[in-house]
Scaffold this motif. Sequence first.
Motif, PDB file in Angstrom:
ATOM      1  N   ASP A 173      24.281  44.064  99.136  1.00  0.00           N
ATOM      2  CA  ASP A 173      25.606  43.509  98.858  1.00  0.00           C
ATOM      3  C   ASP A 173      25.529  41.995  98.680  1.00  0.00           C
ATOM      4  O   ASP A 173      25.308  41.266  99.650  1.00  0.00           O
ATOM      5  CB  ASP A 173      26.547  43.858 100.017  1.00  0.00           C
ATOM      6  N   PRO A 174      25.732  41.480  97.462  1.00  0.00           N
ATOM      7  CA  PRO A 174      25.672  40.024  97.246  1.00  0.00           C
ATOM      8  C   PRO A 174      26.674  39.248  98.085  1.00  0.00           C
ATOM      9  O   PRO A 174      26.394  38.121  98.510  1.00  0.00           O
ATOM     10  CB  PRO A 174      25.968  39.883  95.747  1.00  0.00           C
ATOM     11  N   ALA A 175      27.847  39.846  98.341  1.00  0.00           N
ATOM     12  CA  ALA A 175      28.859  39.141  99.143  1.00  0.00           C
ATOM     13  C   ALA A 175      28.370  38.947 100.575  1.00  0.00           C
ATOM     14  O   ALA A 175      28.581  37.879 101.173  1.00  0.00           O
ATOM     15  CB  ALA A 175      30.171  39.916  99.123  1.00  0.00           C
ATOM     16  N   LEU A 176      27.714  39.961 101.139  1.00  0.00           N
ATOM     17  CA  LEU A 176      27.176  39.829 102.491  1.00  0.00           C
ATOM     18  C   LEU A 176      26.070  38.785 102.540  1.00  0.00           C
ATOM     19  O   LEU A 176      25.990  37.990 103.488  1.00  0.00           O
ATOM     20  CB  LEU A 176      26.635  41.171 102.983  1.00  0.00           C
ATOM     21  N   LEU A 190      16.878  34.432 101.341  1.00  0.00           N
ATOM     22  CA  LEU A 190      17.792  35.563 101.276  1.00  0.00           C
ATOM     23  C   LEU A 190      17.975  35.981  99.821  1.00  0.00           C
ATOM     24  O   LEU A 190      18.188  35.131  98.951  1.00  0.00           O
ATOM     25  CB  LEU A 190      19.157  35.208 101.865  1.00  0.00           C
ATOM     26  N   VAL A 191      17.900  37.279  99.556  1.00  0.00           N
ATOM     27  CA  VAL A 191      18.114  37.775  98.201  1.00  0.00           C
ATOM     28  C   VAL A 191      19.008  39.004  98.249  1.00  0.00           C
ATOM     29  O   VAL A 191      19.036  39.736  99.248  1.00  0.00           O
ATOM     30  CB  VAL A 191      16.793  38.136  97.489  1.00  0.00           C
ATOM     31  N   ALA A 192      19.748  39.217  97.161  1.00  0.00           N
ATOM     32  CA  ALA A 192      20.557  40.419  97.006  1.00  0.00           C
ATOM     33  C   ALA A 192      19.787  41.409  96.149  1.00  0.00           C
ATOM     34  O   ALA A 192      19.291  41.066  95.072  1.00  0.00           O
ATOM     35  CB  ALA A 192      21.892  40.081  96.353  1.00  0.00           C
ATOM     36  N   GLY A 193      19.645  42.627  96.614  1.00  0.00           N
ATOM     37  CA  GLY A 193      18.918  43.646  95.863  1.00  0.00           C
ATOM     38  C   GLY A 193      18.726  44.885  96.707  1.00  0.00           C
ATOM     39  O   GLY A 193      19.121  44.931  97.881  1.00  0.00           O
ATOM     40  N   ASP A 194      18.138  45.896  96.113  1.00  0.00           N
ATOM     41  CA  ASP A 194      17.870  47.149  96.806  1.00  0.00           C
ATOM     42  C   ASP A 194      16.728  46.924  97.794  1.00  0.00           C
ATOM     43  O   ASP A 194      15.583  46.699  97.396  1.00  0.00           O
ATOM     44  CB  ASP A 194      17.498  48.227  95.790  1.00  0.00           C
ATOM     45  N   GLY A 195      17.036  47.006  99.074  1.00  0.00           N
ATOM     46  CA  GLY A 195      16.034  46.756 100.099  1.00  0.00           C
ATOM     47  C   GLY A 195      14.877  47.732 100.062  1.00  0.00           C
ATOM     48  O   GLY A 195      13.792  47.440 100.589  1.00  0.00           O
ATOM     49  N   GLN A 196      15.082  48.907  99.440  1.00  0.00           N
ATOM     50  CA  GLN A 196      13.980  49.867  99.351  1.00  0.00           C
ATOM     51  C   GLN A 196      12.885  49.387  98.397  1.00  0.00           C
ATOM     52  O   GLN A 196      11.784  49.932  98.394  1.00  0.00           O
ATOM     53  CB  GLN A 196      14.519  51.225  98.922  1.00  0.00           C
ATOM     54  N   ASP A 197      13.204  48.347  97.614  1.00  0.00           N
ATOM     55  CA  ASP A 197      12.191  47.702  96.766  1.00  0.00           C
ATOM     56  C   ASP A 197      11.516  46.541  97.487  1.00  0.00           C
ATOM     57  O   ASP A 197      10.651  45.875  96.903  1.00  0.00           O
ATOM     58  CB  ASP A 197      12.821  47.191  95.467  1.00  0.00           C
ATOM     59  N   GLY A 198      11.915  46.293  98.726  1.00  0.00           N
ATOM     60  CA  GLY A 198      11.342  45.188  99.475  1.00  0.00           C
ATOM     61  C   GLY A 198      11.733  43.842  98.890  1.00  0.00           C
ATOM     62  O   GLY A 198      12.861  43.657  98.424  1.00  0.00           O
TER      63      GLY A 198
END
Length: 352
Positions: free
Chosen positions: A113-116, A133-141
């Motif tokens: 979530d980019p807002a978080l 900090l980055v916004a993205g799918d955490g399953q991609d690390g």
Amino acid sequence: MFVPSWYEQETDGRGITVWRMRHAHGGGLSQVYRDVTLVTALDPDTSERVDETAWTGFATSSSTQPSLMAGMLEDLAVLDGHRVLEVGTGTGYNTALLCARLGDRRVYSVDIDPALVGAARTRLARLGHAPSLVAGDGQDGHPSGGPFDRIIATCSVPRIPAAWIAQTRPGGLIVADLDCGVEGGLVRLTVEPDGTARGHFTRTAGRFMPARTSATSYPSTERAPYAPETLTRPTAVGAAQIRSEYGFRLLLALSLTDAELVYHLDDSGAMSLQLQTPDGSWARSPLADATDRPATVTYGGTAELWQRVEETWTWWTGQDRPDQTRYGVTREPDGRMYAWHAPTGRHWQLRA
């Protein structure tokens, strides 16, 4: 700083279960510092405002119970100089703890979530911290940030993602919540030079919200219609045993990988614990069964579903009721995952 407001479930005057917003200011500070999980975000696709401070809907983010986070950080066993990836930034509180221990340059965190992520970055900056900090799918690390000595995930995953293995140095640790279906739990895995990850469920027990690929909501799940009711009969293991025995629920999850456990409310208002599978088979045991007579089970579809519950109970009690720490987990380099019972060597293939 990290939880200025949160949501608590309550039943309103119309009998509707709602999420009521609470605030840290105005006397609520002691409520923030309880040892409980605080829900901090709701799914906008399912939430509906019902009054000035209350919504219906599903929770999508939270500030984790502090004692659970402390246990996970101890299991992570970070050392000076370690580089750590946190999957699930959330409020940023756990990120701050890692920064205080290791220094900002060695802490990386990702959230879907980019807002978080933006809110966490602002809160951390106010305290003088500037991790990556980055916004993205955490399953991609965090491909540009690796390799890491440690990865800690505050969301549940059905299997350990290949990206986490690839981004962890040999000898490094992954601490994450493994969702096995009926139940799950925290695992601590060591990554070996050939890409195998091996370890155990931890003494620290807790569950997290599932990882998601959408920033705001969870995908809907299609299920077959429930099979017609077939029979009600006595059973040696009912809802009371399942609810009270975490070690047994975990074993059920390992044994019945395609099943899920839900609560069922019938037309009379009676609550049952229901096991169900994608083909529409189900079996439920009432929560209110009397303690002076055998528990009962009602099922539809195949009778085998609850028979397997009873067989699993017999095996578990025959092994002196092992807790979660007696189960190991291995992820092979080709992605196959299985769990095993340390004393007997019995294996269970985990879902693909």
